[in-house]
Design a protein around this motif. Structure first.
Motif, mmCIF file in Angstrom:
data_model
loop_
_atom_site.group_PDB
_atom_site.id
_atom_site.type_symbol
_atom_site.label_atom_id
_atom_site.label_comp_id
_atom_site.label_asym_id
_atom_site.label_seq_id
_atom_site.Cartn_x
_atom_site.Cartn_y
_atom_site.Cartn_z
ATOM 1 N N ALA A 241 -39.814 12.140 52.790
ATOM 2 C CA ALA A 241 -39.907 10.603 52.557
ATOM 3 C C ALA A 241 -38.731 10.131 52.766
ATOM 4 C CB ALA A 241 -40.317 10.455 50.942
ATOM 5 N N LEU A 242 -37.376 10.718 52.340
ATOM 6 C CA LEU A 242 -36.037 10.227 52.643
ATOM 7 C C LEU A 242 -36.164 10.181 54.126
ATOM 8 C CD1 LEU A 242 -33.909 12.001 50.039
ATOM 9 C CD2 LEU A 242 -34.625 9.573 50.031
ATOM 10 N N GLN A 243 -36.323 11.292 54.934
ATOM 11 C CA GLN A 243 -36.436 11.028 56.292
ATOM 12 C C GLN A 243 -37.090 10.165 57.019
ATOM 13 O OE1 GLN A 243 -37.432 14.905 58.333
ATOM 14 N NE2 GLN A 243 -37.171 14.112 60.251
ATOM 15 N N GLU A 244 -38.424 9.862 56.694
ATOM 16 C CA GLU A 244 -39.046 8.837 57.294
ATOM 17 C C GLU A 244 -38.406 7.398 56.955
ATOM 18 O OE1 GLU A 244 -43.141 9.365 56.246
ATOM 19 O OE2 GLU A 244 -43.276 11.343 57.147
ATOM 20 N N PHE B 91 -44.154 1.753 55.679
ATOM 21 C CA PHE B 91 -44.511 2.746 56.852
ATOM 22 C C PHE B 91 -44.890 4.066 56.111
ATOM 23 C CE2 PHE B 91 -42.158 -0.078 59.169
ATOM 24 C CZ PHE B 91 -42.852 -0.442 60.166
ATOM 25 N N LEU B 92 -44.448 4.364 54.768
ATOM 26 C CA LEU B 92 -44.373 5.912 54.234
ATOM 27 C C LEU B 92 -45.943 5.780 53.541
ATOM 28 C CD1 LEU B 92 -41.444 5.378 54.679
ATOM 29 C CD2 LEU B 92 -41.306 6.593 52.544
ATOM 30 N N GLU C 47 -35.502 6.860 58.888
ATOM 31 C CA GLU C 47 -35.774 6.497 60.557
ATOM 32 C C GLU C 47 -36.766 5.004 60.493
ATOM 33 O OE1 GLU C 47 -38.881 9.676 61.243
ATOM 34 O OE2 GLU C 47 -37.639 11.073 61.704
ATOM 35 N N ALA C 48 -37.251 4.421 59.531
ATOM 36 C CA ALA C 48 -37.612 3.281 59.327
ATOM 37 C C ALA C 48 -36.435 2.362 59.306
ATOM 38 C CB ALA C 48 -38.605 2.972 58.473
ATOM 39 N N TYR C 49 -35.440 2.700 58.343
ATOM 40 C CA TYR C 49 -34.449 1.822 57.972
ATOM 41 C C TYR C 49 -33.353 1.656 59.101
ATOM 42 C CZ TYR C 49 -30.969 -0.647 55.007
ATOM 43 O OH TYR C 49 -30.225 -1.572 54.436
ATOM 44 N N LYS D 206 -44.459 6.314 46.189
ATOM 45 C CA LYS D 206 -44.293 6.346 44.732
ATOM 46 C C LYS D 206 -43.186 7.473 44.326
ATOM 47 C CE LYS D 206 -47.227 7.729 40.642
ATOM 48 N NZ LYS D 206 -48.606 8.021 40.163
ATOM 49 N N LEU D 207 -43.017 8.460 45.085
ATOM 50 C CA LEU D 207 -41.852 9.450 44.926
ATOM 51 C C LEU D 207 -40.619 8.733 44.954
ATOM 52 C CD1 LEU D 207 -41.800 12.953 45.650
ATOM 53 C CD2 LEU D 207 -39.815 11.606 46.089
#
Length: 120
Positions: free
Chosen positions: A109-112, A67-68, A115-117, A74-75
């Motif tokens: 990226a961590l926030q997204e 989803f990212l 949210e997905a997890y 990559k990060l």
């Protein structure tokens, strides 16, 4: 609500899950019963269950990463999943971004991923 530390802990477990999931099933089979005293057969069953769980976790992480954006994936892969454990500066150089951009991008990226997890 899950905190960033919990998400980072999940991402850092990916290499371990890959090792567990990659084991051959012939190495994990339950021992045959031949009336000889041996180690506990539950251990073999536990290893098989652990392998299945590791595969499921890997699939879930990959699904959430999908989803990212490519840059955010990559990060996170470089920062937490890679076996190389590069420094933040090395990641910045490899990605061609500034340190400030790195920290902003990592936070998003961590926030997204969270949210997905976790679904929120």
């Amino acid at each position: 609500m899950a905190k960033y530390k919990e998400v980072i802990k999940i991402l850092k477990q990916v290499p371990k899950w890959k090792r567990i999931a990659g084991k051959s099933l012939t190495d994990l089979h339950s021992p045959m019963i031949d009336n000889m005293p041996r180690s506990d057969s539950v251990q073999a069953d536990d290893r098989i269950i652990n392998q299945i769980n590791a595969k499921q976790q890997l699939e879930r992480v990959e699904f959430c990463l999908s989803f990212l954006s490519d840059e955010k994936q990559k990060l996170l892969r470089l920062a937490y999943i890679s076996n190389e454990h590069p420094t933040n500066i090395k990641i910045c150089i490899q990605m061609g971004i500034s340190e400030g951009t790195f920290y902003r991008l990592k936070k998003v990226a961590l926030q997204e991923f969270r949210e997905a997890y976790y679904g929120y």
